[in-house]
Design a protein around this motif. Structure first.
Motif, short mmCIF file in Angstrom:
data_model
loop_
_atom_site.label_atom_id
_atom_site.label_comp_id
_atom_site.label_asym_id
_atom_site.label_seq_id
_atom_site.Cartn_x
_atom_site.Cartn_y
_atom_site.Cartn_z
N GLN A 184 -51.51 20.50 -13.24
CA GLN A 184 -51.49 21.28 -12.01
C GLN A 184 -51.28 22.77 -12.27
O GLN A 184 -51.18 23.55 -11.33
CB GLN A 184 -50.38 20.76 -11.07
N LEU A 185 -51.21 23.16 -13.54
CA LEU A 185 -51.04 24.58 -13.86
C LEU A 185 -52.25 25.36 -13.35
O LEU A 185 -53.39 25.04 -13.68
CB LEU A 185 -50.88 24.77 -15.36
N PRO A 186 -52.05 26.41 -12.58
CA PRO A 186 -53.14 27.05 -11.85
C PRO A 186 -54.14 27.83 -12.69
O PRO A 186 -55.21 28.17 -12.20
CB PRO A 186 -52.41 27.99 -10.88
N ALA A 187 -53.80 28.14 -13.97
CA ALA A 187 -54.71 28.94 -14.79
C ALA A 187 -55.16 28.22 -16.06
O ALA A 187 -55.90 28.81 -16.86
CB ALA A 187 -54.03 30.27 -15.16
N LEU A 188 -54.73 26.97 -16.27
CA LEU A 188 -55.00 26.27 -17.53
C LEU A 188 -56.48 25.94 -17.68
O LEU A 188 -57.04 25.19 -16.89
CB LEU A 188 -54.17 24.99 -17.59
N ARG A 214 -55.55 20.11 -10.27
CA ARG A 214 -55.80 21.48 -9.79
C ARG A 214 -56.00 22.48 -10.92
O ARG A 214 -56.46 23.60 -10.66
CB ARG A 214 -54.65 21.93 -8.89
N ALA A 215 -55.66 22.11 -12.12
CA ALA A 215 -55.88 23.01 -13.25
C ALA A 215 -57.39 23.17 -13.47
O ALA A 215 -58.11 22.18 -13.53
CB ALA A 215 -55.22 22.46 -14.51
N PRO A 216 -57.88 24.40 -13.62
CA PRO A 216 -59.32 24.65 -13.82
C PRO A 216 -59.74 24.40 -15.27
O PRO A 216 -60.25 25.28 -15.94
CB PRO A 216 -59.48 26.11 -13.42
N ILE A 217 -59.55 23.17 -15.74
CA ILE A 217 -59.78 22.85 -17.15
C ILE A 217 -61.27 22.93 -17.49
O ILE A 217 -62.09 22.28 -16.84
CB ILE A 217 -59.23 21.46 -17.48
N PRO A 244 -61.66 29.88 -11.16
CA PRO A 244 -60.31 29.69 -11.69
C PRO A 244 -59.36 30.79 -11.27
O PRO A 244 -59.75 31.93 -11.06
CB PRO A 244 -60.53 29.70 -13.21
N VAL A 245 -58.10 30.41 -11.10
CA VAL A 245 -57.08 31.36 -10.64
C VAL A 245 -56.97 32.54 -11.60
O VAL A 245 -56.81 33.68 -11.18
CB VAL A 245 -55.72 30.65 -10.51
N ALA A 246 -57.07 32.28 -12.90
CA ALA A 246 -56.95 33.36 -13.87
C ALA A 246 -58.04 34.40 -13.66
O ALA A 246 -57.81 35.60 -13.78
CB ALA A 246 -57.01 32.80 -15.29
#
Length: 349
Positions: free
Chosen positions: A131-135, A158-161, A279-281
């Motif tokens: 669930q990390l938002p930038a991973l 939710r992580a944009p893997i 992605p959030v990043a």
């Protein structure tokens, strides 16, 4: 005679003491605490703590964005390990002895983009990790993920893997991840898979490459064909760095039925495409870029307006001086001559 013997014995003892002292100094020198080194990499400030024999995360300098703690003796990842380093973007923990990760131990790392947990003894990864938002990159290769299954995941992920590596994890079955719309590279090589259903790839709608080397040789050809056909239709490159590619070119494989792609599969694939998000990043980087641009533009406008104001003030002052100069009447030539004559008469008298 005895005096000579005692002298030689005393010298020998002195030599022994010197040698012991020197060896002790050497041991002290080699036993000095090793420290992390710091440098910039990929444009980020990083701490290099690899292969120092450490069993816990040391106190690091503030502002660290990259941490290489690989090849150490870390056994657990607790909630306190990285609580002071929420700005981490890349974290390398490969080749440790990690067997347990506390739930939410990494939840504070909201900027984390790359995490390497390769070659540890992890059997279960906490759901919060996904669930990390930038991973974007997650390396789990070389871990015995025996306790991982679909129930261990909080869906949707939710992580944009974009890069996911679960190679060499002793897997016979792979759990259902759910929708992974950002995933581009998927490494499931060096596992002894017994099945690999087409439904496993349906929810990876942007997949570009999957490495299946040394993982599908135990699966019946006709059972794997629907997945291969799905990947071919979606133009996904599948790597087979073993003899499996020979099996896929055999006559037996050609005679296998292609399998039926149901409407449910197509609907799921469409849903995956619709859920694709930036992605959030990238959003944060875009916002940061726009903030810098806006700040620079604002500074330029303020400077330009100040320059215009100063130029205006200069012109006003110049015009004022010219106006005042015009108001003073020039002396009359006739009056000047009369004044000179009068002065001459006065002086002669």
């Amino acid at each position: 005679m005895y005096s000579v013997t005692w002298v030689l014995l005393a010298l020998a003892l002195c030599d022994v003491k010197v040698l012991n002292a020197e060896s002790g100094e050497i041991e002290e020198l080699t036993g000095l605490p090793k420290r992390c080194s710091y440098d910039y990499a990929y444009g980020y400030y990083g701490a290099y703590c690899a292969d120092l024999g450490l069993n816990k995360i040391p106190s690091l300098k503030s502002g660290v964005e990259i941490l290489d703690f690989s090849e150490n003796k870390l056994r657990e990842i607790k909630a306190t390990c990285f609580s002071d380093y929420s700005g981490l973007r890349m974290l390398y923990l490969a080749d440790n002895k990690i067997y347990h990760i506390e739930e939410n131990a990494l939840a504070s790392l909201t900027y984390l983009q790359s995490l390497d947990l390769s070659r540890n003894v992890i059997t279960h990864v906490p759901p919060s990790l996904f669930q990390l938002p930038a991973l974007k990159k997650l390396h789990l290769s070389g871990n015995p993920l025996t306790h991982m299954d679909s129930s261990a995941l909080s869906k949707p992920i939710r992580a944009p893997i974009e890069y996911l590596d679960i190679s060499d994890c002793g897997l016979t079955e792979i759990w259902n991840w759910g929708i992974l719309p950002q995933l581009l590279f998927y490494n499931i090589s060096q596992n002894s898979l017994r099945s690999l259903d087409v439904s496993h790839f349906v929810e990876m709608c942007n997949l570009r490459k999957v490495d299946m080397s040394k993982s599908i040789d135990r699966i019946r050809l006709c059972d794997i064909k629907p997945s291969i056909k799905w990947l071919q239709q979606r133009r996904v490159d599948y790597l087979l760095l073993d003899d499996s590619h020979v099996r896929l070119k055999s006559r037996e494989f050609a005679y296998c039925p292609d399998g039926t792609i149901t409407d449910e599969f197509n609907a799921t694939h469409t849903l995956c495409l619709s859920s694709y998000r930036v992605p959030v990043a990238d959003v944060q980087a875009s916002r940061s870029t726009w903030a810098r641009l806006c700040g620079g533009l604002a500074g330029f406008l303020i400077g330009f307006m100040l320059l215009l104001y100063l130029f205006h003030r200069y012109n006003v002052a110049k015009i004022k001086r010219m106006t005042e100069k015009k108001k003073v009447p020039p002396p009359i030539q006739g009056d000047k001559q009369s004044s000179e004559l009068l002065l001459n008469e006065v002086s002669s008298a």
